[in-house]
Design a protein around this motif. Structure first.
Motif, PDB file in Angstrom:
ATOM      1  N   VAL A 153       0.839  -1.196   0.000  1.00  0.00           N
ATOM      2  CA  VAL A 153       0.000   0.000   0.000  1.00  0.00           C
ATOM      3  C   VAL A 153       0.875   1.249   0.000  1.00  0.00           C
ATOM      4  O   VAL A 153       0.644   2.190  -0.776  1.00  0.00           O
ATOM      5  N   ILE A 154       1.873   1.263   0.864  1.00  0.00           N
ATOM      6  CA  ILE A 154       2.766   2.427   0.959  1.00  0.00           C
ATOM      7  C   ILE A 154       3.548   2.608  -0.332  1.00  0.00           C
ATOM      8  O   ILE A 154       3.664   3.726  -0.858  1.00  0.00           O
ATOM      9  N   ALA A 155       4.066   1.496  -0.874  1.00  0.00           N
ATOM     10  CA  ALA A 155       4.836   1.582  -2.120  1.00  0.00           C
ATOM     11  C   ALA A 155       3.965   2.079  -3.265  1.00  0.00           C
ATOM     12  O   ALA A 155       4.414   2.872  -4.106  1.00  0.00           O
ATOM     13  N   SER A 156       2.707   1.636  -3.286  1.00  0.00           N
ATOM     14  CA  SER A 156       1.798   2.027  -4.362  1.00  0.00           C
ATOM     15  C   SER A 156       1.511   3.520  -4.337  1.00  0.00           C
ATOM     16  O   SER A 156       1.544   4.188  -5.381  1.00  0.00           O
ATOM     17  N   ILE A 157       1.242   4.080  -3.141  1.00  0.00           N
ATOM     18  CA  ILE A 157       0.925   5.507  -3.081  1.00  0.00           C
ATOM     19  C   ILE A 157       2.169   6.350  -3.331  1.00  0.00           C
ATOM     20  O   ILE A 157       2.088   7.419  -3.942  1.00  0.00           O
ATOM     21  N   CYS A 158       3.332   5.852  -2.920  1.00  0.00           N
ATOM     22  CA  CYS A 158       4.570   6.590  -3.213  1.00  0.00           C
ATOM     23  C   CYS A 158       4.810   6.639  -4.714  1.00  0.00           C
ATOM     24  O   CYS A 158       5.169   7.690  -5.270  1.00  0.00           O
ATOM     25  N   ASP A 159       4.596   5.515  -5.375  1.00  0.00           N
ATOM     26  CA  ASP A 159       4.773   5.463  -6.829  1.00  0.00           C
ATOM     27  C   ASP A 159       3.779   6.382  -7.524  1.00  0.00           C
ATOM     28  O   ASP A 159       4.120   7.118  -8.453  1.00  0.00           O
ATOM     29  N   LYS A 160       2.534   6.379  -7.034  1.00  0.00           N
ATOM     30  CA  LYS A 160       1.498   7.212  -7.648  1.00  0.00           C
ATOM     31  C   LYS A 160       1.811   8.692  -7.493  1.00  0.00           C
ATOM     32  O   LYS A 160       1.679   9.478  -8.444  1.00  0.00           O
ATOM     33  N   MET A 161       2.217   9.110  -6.286  1.00  0.00           N
ATOM     34  CA  MET A 161       2.511  10.524  -6.049  1.00  0.00           C
ATOM     35  C   MET A 161       3.704  10.983  -6.870  1.00  0.00           C
ATOM     36  O   MET A 161       3.740  12.121  -7.374  1.00  0.00           O
ATOM     37  N   THR A 162       4.691  10.118  -7.027  1.00  0.00           N
ATOM     38  CA  THR A 162       5.851  10.457  -7.857  1.00  0.00           C
ATOM     39  C   THR A 162       5.452  10.592  -9.318  1.00  0.00           C
ATOM     40  O   THR A 162       5.844  11.539 -10.011  1.00  0.00           O
ATOM     41  N   ARG A 163       4.632   9.639  -9.772  1.00  0.00           N
ATOM     42  CA  ARG A 163       4.193   9.630 -11.166  1.00  0.00           C
ATOM     43  C   ARG A 163       3.326  10.829 -11.498  1.00  0.00           C
ATOM     44  O   ARG A 163       3.397  11.383 -12.602  1.00  0.00           O
ATOM     45  N   ARG A 164       2.498  11.268 -10.538  1.00  0.00           N
ATOM     46  CA  ARG A 164       1.563  12.368 -10.800  1.00  0.00           C
ATOM     47  C   ARG A 164       2.166  13.750 -10.566  1.00  0.00           C
ATOM     48  O   ARG A 164       1.478  14.754 -10.734  1.00  0.00           O
ATOM     49  N   HIS A 165       3.417  13.798 -10.165  1.00  0.00           N
ATOM     50  CA  HIS A 165       4.109  15.078  -9.983  1.00  0.00           C
ATOM     51  C   HIS A 165       5.391  15.124 -10.811  1.00  0.00           C
ATOM     52  O   HIS A 165       6.497  15.267 -10.275  1.00  0.00           O
ATOM     53  N   PRO A 166       5.248  15.022 -12.133  1.00  0.00           N
ATOM     54  CA  PRO A 166       6.453  15.038 -12.977  1.00  0.00           C
ATOM     55  C   PRO A 166       7.205  16.362 -12.900  1.00  0.00           C
ATOM     56  O   PRO A 166       8.401  16.411 -13.194  1.00  0.00           O
ATOM     57  N   HIS A 167       6.523  17.435 -12.497  1.00  0.00           N
ATOM     58  CA  HIS A 167       7.179  18.729 -12.370  1.00  0.00           C
ATOM     59  C   HIS A 167       8.089  18.790 -11.136  1.00  0.00           C
ATOM     60  O   HIS A 167       8.911  19.703 -11.013  1.00  0.00           O
ATOM     61  N   ILE A 168       7.924  17.817 -10.239  1.00  0.00           N
ATOM     62  CA  ILE A 168       8.793  17.749  -9.057  1.00  0.00           C
ATOM     63  C   ILE A 168       9.821  16.634  -9.192  1.00  0.00           C
ATOM     64  O   ILE A 168      11.001  16.821  -8.926  1.00  0.00           O
TER      65      ILE A 168
END
Length: 258
Positions: free
Chosen positions: A86-101
């Motif tokens: 669960v933690i890995a999934s949300i970390c991956d999602k947040m990284t993927r959805r913030h390409p500007h960061i």
């Protein structure tokens, strides 16, 4: 600052769910029986924020986190996924959805960030959905909130009124259909259509329908209680005209105190 460690909480939940030595109530639960508690805890978090009660917010966030751990533990027992997944999934999602960061996309405006976020979400949905533009809008959302999300999704495909006049006209149309309904079932259907149309009007005015109704209900609650305080125990026996007068007094008192 010391990093938070979720391990003690996951260990507590694993012990509570132990089929031999665990808590009988916790052992009996499943995803469906726990889901209502998860929704309730999310609302209690929102309530603490509304009241600006940071101490209560801390406690309610803990209760909400427990719900995440509870569901993750049950999934782990079924061999579906773990808390780490669960933690890995949300970390991956947040990284993927913030390409500007985390990527190489230059974005400086919040509006563009939001648009990029929605575009990425749409791409994600298309890879594991039924293909509809409405896919992924949770059915368990509060009715007004879900209606507004559904309408926004439909509007992105071009299925929308060209301007607010269309949304306003639809409200009057639905009111007339309630008046001409010939059965309770028809009235039920038409009242639903009216509420949906009002949500549409709210959307055109950039008003969150769920928040607006919550605000209106809280306002009614305050003013009604003020009426009761003014009238005392005789309030129920007063005539409707007298109650209307009290309502006016309650409104004036509220405005004077602002």
């Amino acid at each position: 600052m010391k990093q938070a460690d979720i391990t003690p909480l996951t260990e507590i939940m694993a012990r509570l769910r132990d089929p031999v030595n665990g808590c009988p109530w916790d052992v009996e639960q499943n995803f469906r029986t726990i889901a209502p508690y998860t929704i309730e805890e999310a609302y209690e978090v929102a309530d603490a924020i509304e009241r600006d009660d940071m101490e209560d917010l801390k406690d309610e966030l803990g209760d909400l986190l427990l719900q995440v751990v509870f569901h993750s533990q049950m999934a782990s027992e079924a061999g579906s996924f773990t808390m780490q997944d669960v933690i890995a999934s949300i970390c991956d999602k947040m990284t993927r959805r913030h390409p500007h960061i985390f990527g190489h996309v230059n974005v400086n405006e919040a509006a563009q960030v939001l648009q990029n976020w929605e575009n990425i979400k749409a791409q994600e949905r298309s890879s594991h959905s039924d293909g509809s533009a409405l896919a992924g809008v949770a059915k368990a959302l509060p009715a007004l909130l879900r209606a507004q999300k559904i309408q926004k999704r439909a509007a992105r495909t071009g299925f929308d009124w060209p301007d607010v006049d269309g949304a306003k006209s639809k409200i009057f149309e639905e009111l007339e259909e309630i008046e001409t309904a010939k059965s309770d079932a028809e009235r039920f259907d038409e009242v639903g259509d009216l509420l949906f149309a009002v949500v549409n009007l709210a959307r055109f005015h950039n008003v969150e329908a769920e928040d607006a109704l919550k605000h209106a209900t809280a306002k009614f609650d305050r003013r009604f209680r003020a009426m009761e305080d003014i009238a005392g125990p005789d309030f129920p026996a007063l005539s409707l005209d007298d109650k209307e007068d009290l309502w006016g007094r309650a409104k004036r008192q509220e405005k004077e105190s602002d």
